[in-house]
Design a protein around this motif. Structure first.
Motif, PDB file in Angstrom:
ATOM      1  N   ASP A 153      -0.607   0.800 -14.225  1.00 41.04           N
ATOM      2  CA  ASP A 153      -0.017   2.138 -14.167  1.00 41.04           C
ATOM      3  C   ASP A 153       1.382   2.185 -14.787  1.00 41.04           C
ATOM      4  O   ASP A 153       1.771   3.198 -15.374  1.00 41.04           O
ATOM      5  CB  ASP A 153       0.059   2.617 -12.721  1.00 41.04           C
ATOM      6  N   TYR A 155      -2.929  -4.424  -5.496  1.00 41.82           N
ATOM      7  CA  TYR A 155      -1.905  -3.402  -5.729  1.00 41.82           C
ATOM      8  C   TYR A 155      -0.966  -3.812  -6.860  1.00 41.82           C
ATOM      9  O   TYR A 155      -0.530  -2.974  -7.657  1.00 41.82           O
ATOM     10  CB  TYR A 155      -1.114  -3.141  -4.446  1.00 41.82           C
ATOM     11  N   LEU A 178       6.995   1.377  -8.749  1.00 43.71           N
ATOM     12  CA  LEU A 178       6.051   0.369  -9.236  1.00 43.71           C
ATOM     13  C   LEU A 178       6.750  -0.950  -9.530  1.00 43.71           C
ATOM     14  O   LEU A 178       6.187  -2.032  -9.296  1.00 43.71           O
ATOM     15  CB  LEU A 178       5.350   0.888 -10.495  1.00 43.71           C
ATOM     16  N   GLN A 182      -2.820  -3.206 -10.125  1.00 47.34           N
ATOM     17  CA  GLN A 182      -2.884  -1.781 -10.437  1.00 47.34           C
ATOM     18  C   GLN A 182      -1.523  -1.259 -10.858  1.00 47.34           C
ATOM     19  O   GLN A 182      -1.418  -0.396 -11.734  1.00 47.34           O
ATOM     20  CB  GLN A 182      -3.410  -1.007  -9.223  1.00 47.34           C
ATOM     21  N   ALA A 183      -0.477  -1.795 -10.241  1.00 44.91           N
ATOM     22  CA  ALA A 183       0.879  -1.386 -10.620  1.00 44.91           C
ATOM     23  C   ALA A 183       1.183  -1.788 -12.060  1.00 44.91           C
ATOM     24  O   ALA A 183       1.822  -1.046 -12.805  1.00 44.91           O
ATOM     25  CB  ALA A 183       1.899  -2.016  -9.668  1.00 44.91           C
ATOM     26  N   LEU A 195       7.227  -2.634  -6.254  1.00 41.20           N
ATOM     27  CA  LEU A 195       5.945  -3.164  -5.785  1.00 41.20           C
ATOM     28  C   LEU A 195       5.629  -4.488  -6.469  1.00 41.20           C
ATOM     29  O   LEU A 195       5.229  -5.464  -5.805  1.00 41.20           O
ATOM     30  CB  LEU A 195       4.840  -2.146  -6.071  1.00 41.20           C
ATOM     31  N   GLU A 196       5.819  -4.560  -7.779  1.00 48.37           N
ATOM     32  CA  GLU A 196       5.548  -5.801  -8.516  1.00 48.37           C
ATOM     33  C   GLU A 196       6.451  -6.938  -8.066  1.00 48.37           C
ATOM     34  O   GLU A 196       6.016  -8.090  -7.940  1.00 48.37           O
ATOM     35  CB  GLU A 196       5.724  -5.567 -10.010  1.00 48.37           C
ATOM     36  N   GLU A 241       0.826  -1.209   0.000  1.00 49.64           N
ATOM     37  CA  GLU A 241       0.000   0.000   0.000  1.00 49.64           C
ATOM     38  C   GLU A 241       0.859   1.258   0.000  1.00 49.64           C
ATOM     39  O   GLU A 241       0.594   2.210  -0.745  1.00 49.64           O
ATOM     40  CB  GLU A 241      -0.917  -0.004   1.222  1.00 49.64           C
ATOM     41  N   TYR A 273       2.638   1.783  -3.380  1.00 49.39           N
ATOM     42  CA  TYR A 273       1.740   2.291  -4.408  1.00 49.39           C
ATOM     43  C   TYR A 273       1.404   3.759  -4.155  1.00 49.39           C
ATOM     44  O   TYR A 273       1.349   4.566  -5.096  1.00 49.39           O
ATOM     45  CB  TYR A 273       0.456   1.468  -4.479  1.00 49.39           C
ATOM     46  N   LYS A 280       2.119   6.731  -6.710  1.00 51.23           N
ATOM     47  CA  LYS A 280       1.042   7.589  -7.197  1.00 51.23           C
ATOM     48  C   LYS A 280       1.392   9.060  -6.991  1.00 51.23           C
ATOM     49  O   LYS A 280       1.106   9.902  -7.856  1.00 51.23           O
ATOM     50  CB  LYS A 280      -0.250   7.251  -6.446  1.00 51.23           C
TER      51      LYS A 280
END
Length: 292
Positions: A103, A96, A84, A99-100, A87-88, A62, A65, A69
């Motif tokens: 984005d 998340y 990002l 969404q990553a 995060l992946e 969270e 991300y 953002k």
């Protein structure tokens, strides 16, 4: 007492020098080993002095991300892509991560990395073929290829879009076509349809441009083939008018009167106000065929 002292000193005087020498050798070797170990530690420390610790270690999905953002909102695309990517890699599953993946395609594009953006979109399509946001990914794919082949570029290079390699235009066309076919109610569909109208004629004009070149070189069969592609695949596009005209000229050059007359009928029927028809005389081909 003196005898005892002598007795104790006697062994030292006999073998003491050898024991001391062994001890000094051992101490010397131990000191050398410790020195080497210390050197390794120092060198390792020096090697790491230029590398800053990763401040994101231990961050939740969270938070990663949210920070990404924030970077996107300020236009810091490079930093956003790094967050990002982390995060992946750290949290490959969950909302998340999905969404990553969405984005990061947009971020790569805005950062000027079109190949990476398109690769990210293709990967998302493979991983999530039924994702509710797939219409957006198709739209983004169309946009990336569209702007690679848009009229904006031709205004800078003073090059007719129809004269460039149509690969980007075709891929943009395919993406927008898939979007409006699969998601007709998508909020991106109206804009995709407008771009499709432009792309249809752009690709058709490319076929006509190539057909014109073949005609000028006397490669009449090749000219007919490329003109037929424009007529068959892009019906209704303005470029079809010239494609039919090229077919008339090419068939006439090859002495194929029946095919020439058929093409001229189709041209006159679909484009009654065509300048190609109204001219009535073509410098390369003689009189226009008034057969309709």
């Amino acid at each position: 007492m003196q005898l005892n002292t002598l007795a104790m000193q006697a062994p030292a005087s006999a073998g003491g020098h050898s024991a001391c020498a062994r001890w000094r050798g051992f101490a010397s070797r131990l000191g050398y080993a410790l020195a080497c170990l210390l050197a390794v530690v120092v060198l390792a420390g020096c090697a790491n002095t230029g590398k800053e610790p990763d401040p994101t270690v231990g961050w939740s999905a969270e938070r990663l991300y949210k920070e990404a953002k924030d970077e996107m909102d300020t236009g810091n695309w490079t930093q956003a892509s790094k967050l990002l990517e982390k995060l992946e890699s750290r949290y490959p599953f969950g909302v998340y991560a999905q969404q990553a993946q969405i984005d990061i395609a947009y971020v790569y594009w805005k950062d000027g990395s079109n190949p990476q953006a398109l690769a990210a979109i293709d990967r998302f399509e493979r991983l999530h073929p039924n994702h509710p946001n797939l219409d957006y990914m198709l739209y983004l794919k169309g946009l990336i290829n569209f702007y690679q082949d848009s009229a904006m570029l031709s205004s800078l290079t003073r090059q007719d879009p129809s004269e460039r390699d149509p690969k980007g235009a075709r891929e943009s066309f395919d993406a927008f076509k898939a979007l409006v076919s699969r998601y007709p109610d998508s909020k991106y569909a109206p804009d995709a349809n407008l771009r499709l109208n432009y792309l249809v004629n752009s690709i058709a004009m490319n076929e006509v441009h190539v057909a014109r070149l073949y005609l000028d070189k006397g490669a009449y069969v090749a000219a007919v083939n490329r003109a037929q592609t424009a007529v068959r695949d892009f019906q209704g596009a303005p470029a079809v008018e010239e494609a039919l005209y090229i077919m008339v000229l090419a068939y006439d050059k090859m002495g194929m009167a029946d095919l020439r007359d058929d093409a001229s009928r189709v041209l006159a029927l679909n484009y009654p106000d065509s300048q190609f028809v109204k001219n009535g005389f073509q410098k390369d081909s003689g009189p226009w065929w008034k057969i309709w």
